[in-house]
Each structure stands twice: as C-alpha cells, then as structure tokens.
Design a protein around this motif. Structure first.
Motif, mmCIF file in Angstrom:
data_model
loop_
_atom_site.group_PDB
_atom_site.id
_atom_site.type_symbol
_atom_site.label_atom_id
_atom_site.label_comp_id
_atom_site.label_asym_id
_atom_site.label_seq_id
_atom_site.Cartn_x
_atom_site.Cartn_y
_atom_site.Cartn_z
ATOM 1 N N LEU A 111 45.285 41.472 35.277
ATOM 2 C CA LEU A 111 45.757 40.446 36.216
ATOM 3 C C LEU A 111 46.909 40.986 37.055
ATOM 4 C CD1 LEU A 111 45.802 37.487 33.649
ATOM 5 C CD2 LEU A 111 44.036 37.952 35.347
ATOM 6 N N GLY A 112 47.137 42.293 36.971
ATOM 7 C CA GLY A 112 48.225 42.905 37.740
ATOM 8 C C GLY A 112 49.581 42.698 37.098
ATOM 9 N N LEU A 113 49.587 42.332 35.810
ATOM 10 C CA LEU A 113 50.838 42.002 35.115
ATOM 11 C C LEU A 113 51.005 42.887 33.881
ATOM 12 C CD1 LEU A 113 50.364 38.140 35.237
ATOM 13 C CD2 LEU A 113 52.067 39.437 36.542
ATOM 14 N N LEU A 114 52.039 42.596 33.083
ATOM 15 C CA LEU A 114 52.127 43.168 31.740
ATOM 16 C C LEU A 114 52.452 42.020 30.784
ATOM 17 C CD1 LEU A 114 55.313 42.979 31.605
ATOM 18 C CD2 LEU A 114 55.358 45.414 31.841
ATOM 19 N N PRO A 115 52.329 42.264 29.480
ATOM 20 C CA PRO A 115 52.667 41.186 28.540
ATOM 21 C C PRO A 115 54.111 40.751 28.789
ATOM 22 C CG PRO A 115 51.584 43.009 27.418
ATOM 23 C CD PRO A 115 51.904 43.485 28.799
ATOM 24 N N GLY A 116 54.309 39.472 29.055
ATOM 25 C CA GLY A 116 55.634 39.031 29.492
ATOM 26 C C GLY A 116 56.297 38.062 28.525
ATOM 27 N N ALA A 117 55.756 37.960 27.320
ATOM 28 C CA ALA A 117 56.376 37.038 26.349
ATOM 29 C C ALA A 117 56.642 37.774 25.043
ATOM 30 C CB ALA A 117 55.474 35.821 26.133
ATOM 31 N N LEU A 143 56.367 42.097 38.875
ATOM 32 C CA LEU A 143 54.915 42.250 39.065
ATOM 33 C C LEU A 143 54.291 40.949 39.562
ATOM 34 C CD1 LEU A 143 53.952 44.415 35.933
ATOM 35 C CD2 LEU A 143 53.985 45.153 38.315
ATOM 36 N N MET A 144 54.853 39.825 39.111
ATOM 37 C CA MET A 144 54.323 38.517 39.537
ATOM 38 C C MET A 144 54.436 38.347 41.063
ATOM 39 S SD MET A 144 52.883 35.901 38.257
ATOM 40 C CE MET A 144 53.206 35.294 36.636
ATOM 41 N N GLN A 145 55.431 39.040 41.659
ATOM 42 C CA GLN A 145 55.617 38.920 43.124
ATOM 43 C C GLN A 145 54.699 39.855 43.912
ATOM 44 O OE1 GLN A 145 57.592 36.459 43.728
ATOM 45 N NE2 GLN A 145 58.194 36.461 41.560
ATOM 46 N N THR A 146 53.925 40.715 43.216
ATOM 47 C CA THR A 146 53.192 41.756 43.965
ATOM 48 C C THR A 146 51.873 41.239 44.539
ATOM 49 O OG1 THR A 146 52.042 42.499 41.974
ATOM 50 C CG2 THR A 146 54.086 43.643 42.523
ATOM 51 N N GLU A 147 51.412 41.989 45.557
ATOM 52 C CA GLU A 147 50.099 41.708 46.152
ATOM 53 C C GLU A 147 48.999 42.020 45.144
ATOM 54 O OE1 GLU A 147 50.742 44.393 49.334
ATOM 55 O OE2 GLU A 147 51.590 42.848 50.648
ATOM 56 N N GLN A 148 49.261 43.013 44.279
ATOM 57 C CA GLN A 148 48.242 43.378 43.287
ATOM 58 C C GLN A 148 47.970 42.218 42.341
ATOM 59 O OE1 GLN A 148 48.861 47.147 41.385
ATOM 60 N NE2 GLN A 148 48.848 48.231 43.333
ATOM 61 N N ARG A 149 49.016 41.485 41.965
ATOM 62 C CA ARG A 149 48.816 40.323 41.090
ATOM 63 C C ARG A 149 47.949 39.292 41.814
ATOM 64 N NH1 ARG A 149 49.659 35.145 41.908
ATOM 65 N NH2 ARG A 149 51.739 35.538 42.743
#
Ligand code: 3HC
Ligand code: NAI
Length: 697
Positions: A128-134, A256-262
C-alpha cells in the motif's frame, strides 16, 4: 461500548470479540470498542486476563484502508496497542484466518499468541506504499530477528501458522474453535501463573549493515520506496530505546502516507477488487463451465489449457494434425511439469490432469458437448472465420464460442456464426498460465450471461478480468500501439531503444518496450504492421521501418537470439544489438531527420502522455467503462509500475492540465499523431480528474 466489540466473561477471563465484517478491519469503532473493553475488564473485580478474538473470516485484516488519506481519528492504533501491551492484566490473542498489518501488530501487542493451523500472518503494508505503523517494525524484529522481520516487511508476504510459530510470532498452534482454544490457553497460562510478557521489554535485536540493506531494498523496489524505509525503521528498533523507535516508525509512516506512491498503491488495491464487479452483470447467472475446448495448442492455446487444467476444468485441445497435437501436448506437459516443480500441484494431481482431464483431438465432432470453446489459431480473419463456422455447425446450443484474437474484430467473427449472442472475445496474455490479465471483450450482440460467464471463467482461473469493447486491439493492445508509436517517433528524432528502455525501467516498468518486444517476438508486431499497411495507412502517419529490416533478416528477438538486443550469451545477458543503430541512422538520413538528444524525463513524459491520451480516448469511446479498467489492464498485462496505480491514476497525480499542455505542444510537431482526447480536454475544462469517473460508476 461500540457494537463492533462484544464483551463477555469466562471465569476470570474477559473476552473481547471483534465483529466487523467482512474482514474485521480496525476501523475507528473497532479501536474504540477495544479500548473501552480494556477499560472495562481492568475495572472489573476478579478479572485477571483478557482474550482478544475475531468473529467471521479473520482475526484482523489490518487498519481500515478506507480511512487512509483522511484526518486520523482517535484512538490511534499505535496508542491502542501500547495500551493493550501495558495492561496489568495478561493479554492473549487467539488468531484465525488472516492477521495482517495492524491486525498482526495488535497480536504483537498482546503478551501471548495462539493460532489455528490454517491461520496466516503478515505485514503487507509495503503493498500500500506504507510500512507497519503501529509498532510492527519495532516488535517483530525483537521476536523474529532483524533478517526475518525485514524479509517479511519488505516482501509483504503472508506466512502460514507453522512458519509463524518457527519465527516466534505464534506461541502455540491448536486446531479447533479459536474462541474455545483461546479461553483454554489463557486459563492454562493463568493456572501456571505465567507472567505478562510485553515484547517491548525484550532485548533489542542484532545489528546488520543498514546502508547496504537500504540500497538493496531500494533496488528491488524498482522505484518503490517503502520497502527501503522499512530498513530505516527496523534500524531504529536496534539503535534506539523502544519508545524512540516507535516515534521514528511513526514519523516514517506519516511521511509515506503523504506520498504519491501511497495514493497509487491504494488506488490499485481497490481497483483490483472493483474491476470485475460490473453493475451491468449484477444478478445475471453465468452459464455452467466444466468442459472447455481450445482450438489451436500453440503458445497461447497451450498456456490457456494449462491455466484451465490447473483450475480443475476438463480441457480438450483441437489441432490440425497428429504432429501438431503432439507438439501441443508437449507444450502443456512442459507447463504442468513446471507447476509440479514449483509445488503448485503434486504428482498425483499431475497424473490425474495428464491422464484424465486433458484430451487432444483433431476431429471437430469431439467438441459437440462443450460448455465453452476458445479459439487460439493464427491471427488471420479468414482462418478464424472458418473455425467459427465449423464450431457453429458442431457445438450444442448454448456453447459459448470465444476468440483469443489480439486485434481482430469480434463482431465480424460473431457474424460468421448463426449465434452471435454466444460469441465474445477472451483475450489472454502470454504466458497465459502465468499472466494475470484477461480482457473479456463484449461484442455488439454478446448476451449478458455470456459476458458473465467470461468473468466467471476469469475468477475460476484466478485472473483479473477487465471488460473491454470491440476496437482494434481492445483496451490494452490499442493503447500499446500508440505508446509504442510514440517511442518509435522518439527514435526517429534521436533517442535510442536502449535509452528509452533504461528511462522507462527507471520509472518502474519491469521491462522497457524494446526488451518486451524482443520477448514477445518481433514477428508479431511485424505482422500487425503489415496488416495495417495492407489496410492502408493514413498518409499523415509517421511510420518507422527500421524494425522491419531486423525481421527481414530473421531477427525476431529472444527466440532467434537477436532482436533489439543480442542474447547469444543467454537471455539474461541483454546487450544492445550493434546492428540496430545503423538501421535507425540510415532511416533518419533517408527521411532527412536531424537527430537531437532526449533526456530520461522527456522520454518518460512523451511515452506516458501518448499512453494517457489514447487511454482517455478508450474511456471516452466506452471501450473501457471506467478509467480504473484501463489502469488495471496496464498494471496486470503490460508491467505498468503498481506504485503509480496505472496510467490514468498517474495522470491524475501529476496533473491533467500540465499533461494537456504538453500534448498540445507535441501536436505542433505532429498534429496527426497527437490529437488530444476529447475526454482529457473536458476533464481539464471542468477541473475534474479521471478518478471522479470511477466514483461516478
Ligand atoms: N481495510 C478496509 N477494507 C478492507 C481491508 C482493509 N484492511 N481489507 C479488505 N477490505 C475489503 C475489501 O476492499 C473488500 O471489499 P469489497 O467487498 O467492498 O470489494 C472486502 O474487504 C473483502 O476483501 P477481498 O475481496 O480482498 O477478500 P479476500 O478474501 O480475497 O482477501 C484479505 C481478504 C486477504 C484480507 C485481503 O482483502 C487483503 O489483503 N486486505 C488488505 C490487508 C492489508 O493490506 N492490511 C494492512 C493494512 S495497512 C495497516 O494495517 C497499517 C498499519 O500498519 C498501521
Ligand atoms: P501460435 O502460432 O503459437 O499457435 C497457433 C496454433 O494454432 C498452432 O499450433 C497451429 O497449429 C494452430 N492452428 C492454426 N490453424 C488451425 C486450425 N484451423 N485448426 C486448429 N489449429 C490450428 O500462435 P499464438 O501465439 O498461440 O497465437 C494464437 C492467437 O492468440 C492469435 O490470434 C494471437 O493473435 C493471439 N494472441 C497471441 C499472444 C501472444 O503473445 N503470442 C497474446 C494474446 C493473444
């Protein structure tokens, strides 16, 4: 308490049961319900432990992806997980189905984890263009070690219960009801006075060469950045105290949440699910599919047959003569042996398929009782029409007749039968037992239940099926013809095939267009060019002929050892063929073109502008119903980089106005080729984007 969580007690154990169908995503009411449930259990007299379990198909499929890109809602998942982990009570997760992303992170925040044997776990956020964030990047390395944790996060792969147990993620595997298992396991832990075991208290894991791992992940991401950032977050788990590591992870997650890739990857996630979900087919029952036939067992016929056999269908392949049936059998057998080697089928399944499910024939009479026949003979209208006339004569009423043609007119093929309502296009991609895309080409007279059966077949074969209308090349090959022409124009004007491939591979395509052409066979595009020339090209068409000369000399790409590249030292050692540039230079001279330099940015911009412009025409004309249908076609059939979501999502992200301006500017050099798509102009004038059309449908 939220209605997504039910609270019950069993002796001194409080049970929090999650009910958020279909997959228990951790949406705000679920997080709030879990928080309130924790409060209630901790306040209740006599409660010593909490067991968390999911109802339905999964423990948790992860954070609620529909919430991404919107303002975050409290309680935030990392806070909830920290709150679970720091509870004075003993906390147990009882897992079944999937525990993915934030779902696994909740489990890692619990003190112990039990799972049924069919459970699987994973941290697929990179998709999803992210990494584990929790907390996943901080807790998993403490349990499984840095190397294993990084491998899981950067690939996003799902791990079965057995492997999860070996990695230390799952403490116990037990068959049975997850609720009862969880209660019994928690009770046992309590009876043995087992202490709480927060993962955050465990020692920091081992160091590795972080820069090297970062570069490696960046390279294998082919332009996608989130796998590389997993490395930096895991580095923080080793180098910083737990709290600071969590903060580092959170910061990267937000970045990463702000990226176009996400944006691109989440568009791909939802479009992949929406693409086969057509409003026009709601409530229409597909026809039964058990026995299918292929006419022609060449490259495509054999691949389609393999895919169908591996999906449990009975397949009959009709070829021209005994020699050709043997060659078809050998191709299919070779594909099936590959599937056996890769563990997709075992020896018993292999024997059953080869001896019982597959038949090879030369006699049309054997096809009278088929549910579906797919024609995959040579790409010539006259040959195809003869096949369809014969099928029309032989097949029982209700048999669906399909063509795998790449470009030809399905309406014309249908008209050669007495049953055009039963005819459609089923356009597979090579190799058909590997490639995910299936274009279901709905012709003017195709009956709705025939179209629905095309989609049902796609589902049975595990394909991503896209609805396409009839035109030269349908969705994918029509757009391909246009962007390939744009690449050829750049070559005439001064770029080399090798520069173009390099620029596009850097953009994220698995292979550039010239390497792809070598793989597919230059003879295929040569045949298309000859057909189009015979039909008569518009005099304004800017045609490039240098590739014809390669074909005339017998160079068809990988299969002959030479094409744009030289493969004589092996398919992987791709060296520019030294014969290519002289051919191009000769054509430039002949056409009196003064070559100029093209940079990577301009190459990518022109190539994608041509792709988007043609795609907008395809949507505007109704050949594709929605922009997302084009996006999924290019993603699953043409190697478009997933992190951009597809060409029309890319266009939305980079801005339609600028793209339109560029196309108008290119049109000054070649007004015939660069005719702006009316839909693109309209969207710009209305201040809208392609994605608005996805939502409207
Ligand atoms: N959030 C919201 N909706 C979700 C979802 C999620 N995490 N996961 C699945 N869904 C939806 C799908 O969109 C689909 O909706 P639809 O019926 O309206 O089309 C429905 O649930 C069923 O999904 P599938 O059709 O995909 O069902 P399958 O059985 O084929 O697959 C699955 C189930 C394996 C759970 C698959 O849906 C999947 O892989 N989901 C995504 C998992 C994921 O990426 N999790 C990580 C999320 S990010 C995260 O957790 C961040 C954290 O680290 C902070
Ligand atoms: P191929 O040349 O490998 O195979 C064609 C097969 O059809 C041969 O085995 C031939 O013996 C058989 N055949 C020809 N006429 C026949 C007849 N009258 N009756 C029975 N068998 C007959 O060709 P390929 O690549 O498999 O292509 C087949 C079709 O699929 C074409 O329409 C092509 O455009 C289309 N296609 C090809 C793709 C590719 O990448 N090769 C991709 C998608 C579609």
């Amino acid at each position: 308490m939220s209605d997504k969580i039910s609270y019950s007690c069993h002796g001194d154990i409080a049970i929090l049961t999650v009910q958020n169908p279909p997959v228990n995503a951790l949406s705000q009411p679920v997080r709030q319900g879990l928080w309130d449930g924790m409060d209630r259990a901790e306040a209740e007299q006599g409660i010593r432990a909490i067991m968390i379990v999911g109802e339905g198909r999964a423990f948790f499929a992860g954070a609620d992806i529909t919430e991404f890109g919107k303002p975050p809602l409290k309680p935030h998942l990392p806070d909830l997980i920290n709150r679970i982990e720091s509870s004075p009570l003993l906390i147990v997760a009882s897992m079944h189905g999937v525990s993915l992303g934030g779902g696994l992170e909740v489990a890692l925040g619990c003190h112990y984890r039990i799972a049924v044997p069919t459970a699987c776990v994973g941290l697929p956020e990179v998709h999803l263009g992210l990494l584990p964030g929790a907390g996943g990047t901080q807790r998993l390395p403490r349990l499984a070690g840095v190397i294993a944790a990084l491998e899981l996060m950067t690939t996003g792969r799902h791990v079965d219960a057995e492997e999860g147990h070996k990695l230390g993620i799952i403490d116990k595997i037990q068959d049975g009801d997850p609720n009862l298992n969880g209660i019994a396991y928690t009770q046992k832990l309590l009876d043995q006075n087992t202490p709480r075991r927060p993962v955050s208290d465990m020692p920091a894991p081992e160091k590795i060469n972080w820069d090297e791992a970062f570069e490696k992940a960046l390279k294998s991401g082919r332009g996608q950045i989130s796998p590389a950032w997993c490395v930096r977050a895991v580095q923080a788990s080793v180098e910083k105290p737990f709290e600071e590591g969590l903060e580092a992870e959170r910061q990267i997650f937000y970045d990463l949440m702000q990226t176009e890739q996400r944006q691109g990857m989440i568009h791909a996630f939802f479009s992949q699910r929406a693409v086969s979900n057509l409003p026009e087919l709601k409530g229409i029952t597909p026809r039964p599919l058990k026995n299918i036939a292929l006419i022609g067992g060449g490259t495509m016929g054999a691949g389609i047959a393999t895919s169908a056999l591996l999906s449990g269908l009975n397949v009959t392949v009709l070829e021209m003569n005994k020699h050709a049936t043997q060659a078809a059998f050998d191709r299919i057998e070779n594909n099936l042996s590959g599937a056996k080697k890769r563990g997709k089928i075992d020896s018993q399944q292999y024997e059953k398929i080869v001896n019982h499910s597959l038949k090879l024939v030369t006699d049309y009479g054997k096809l009278s009782d088929m549910d579906l026949v797919i024609e995959a003979v040579f790409e010539e209208m006259a040959v195809k029409k003869r096949v369809f006339e014969e099928l029309d004569r032989i097949c029982k009423p209700g048999t669906i007749l399909a063509s795998n043609t790449s470009y030809l007119d399905i309406n014309e093929i249908a008209a050669s039968t007495s049953r055009p309502a039963d005819v459609l296009g089923l356009h597979f991609f090579s190799p058909a037992h590997v490639m995910k895309l299936l274009e279901v080409v709905v012709a003017d007279a195709t009956a709705p239940d025939v179209a629905a059966t095309g989609f049902a077949l796609g589902k049975t074969l595990g394909k991503i099926s896209v609805r396409a209308g009839v035109c030269d090349g349908f969705i994918g090959n029509r757009i391909l013809s246009t962007y390939r022409a744009a690449a050829d124009h750049m070559i005439l004007d001064g770029a080399s095939p090798f520069e173009i491939d390099k620029a596009l591979e850097e953009f994220g395509f698995a292979m550039g267009p010239f390497a792809v052409a070598d793989l597919a066979g230059l003879d295929i595009s040569w045949a298309v060019r000859k057909r189009k020339e015979a039909e008569g090209l518009d005099p304004r068409t800017r045609d490039a002929c240098y590739a014809d000369k390669l074909c005339e000399d017998g160079h068809f790409g990988q299969k002959t050892g030479k094409g744009y590249y030289d493969y004589t030292a092996g398919a992987k050692s791709r060296l520019p063929n030294p014969d290519v540039m002289p051919l191009i230079e000769a054509e430039r001279q002949e056409k009196a073109i003064k070559p100029r330099k093209f940079g990577d940015t301009e190459i990518v911009r022109r190539y994608l502008a041509a792709m988007v412009n043609e795609a907008a025409k395809v949507v505007g004309e109704g050949i594709a119903r929605r922009p997302l249908d084009v996006d999924m076609t290019l993603l699953f059939g043409y190697g478009f980089p997933r992190h951009w979501g597809g060409p029309l999502k890319w266009a939305d992200i980079v801005g339609l106005e600028g793209l339109l301006r560029d196309i108008e500017c290119y049109a000054q050099e070649d007004p015939y080729f660069w005719q702006t798509a009316p839909l693109l102009k309209r969207l710009v004038a209305e201040g809208r984007v392609f994605d608005d059309l996805n939502k409207a449908n």
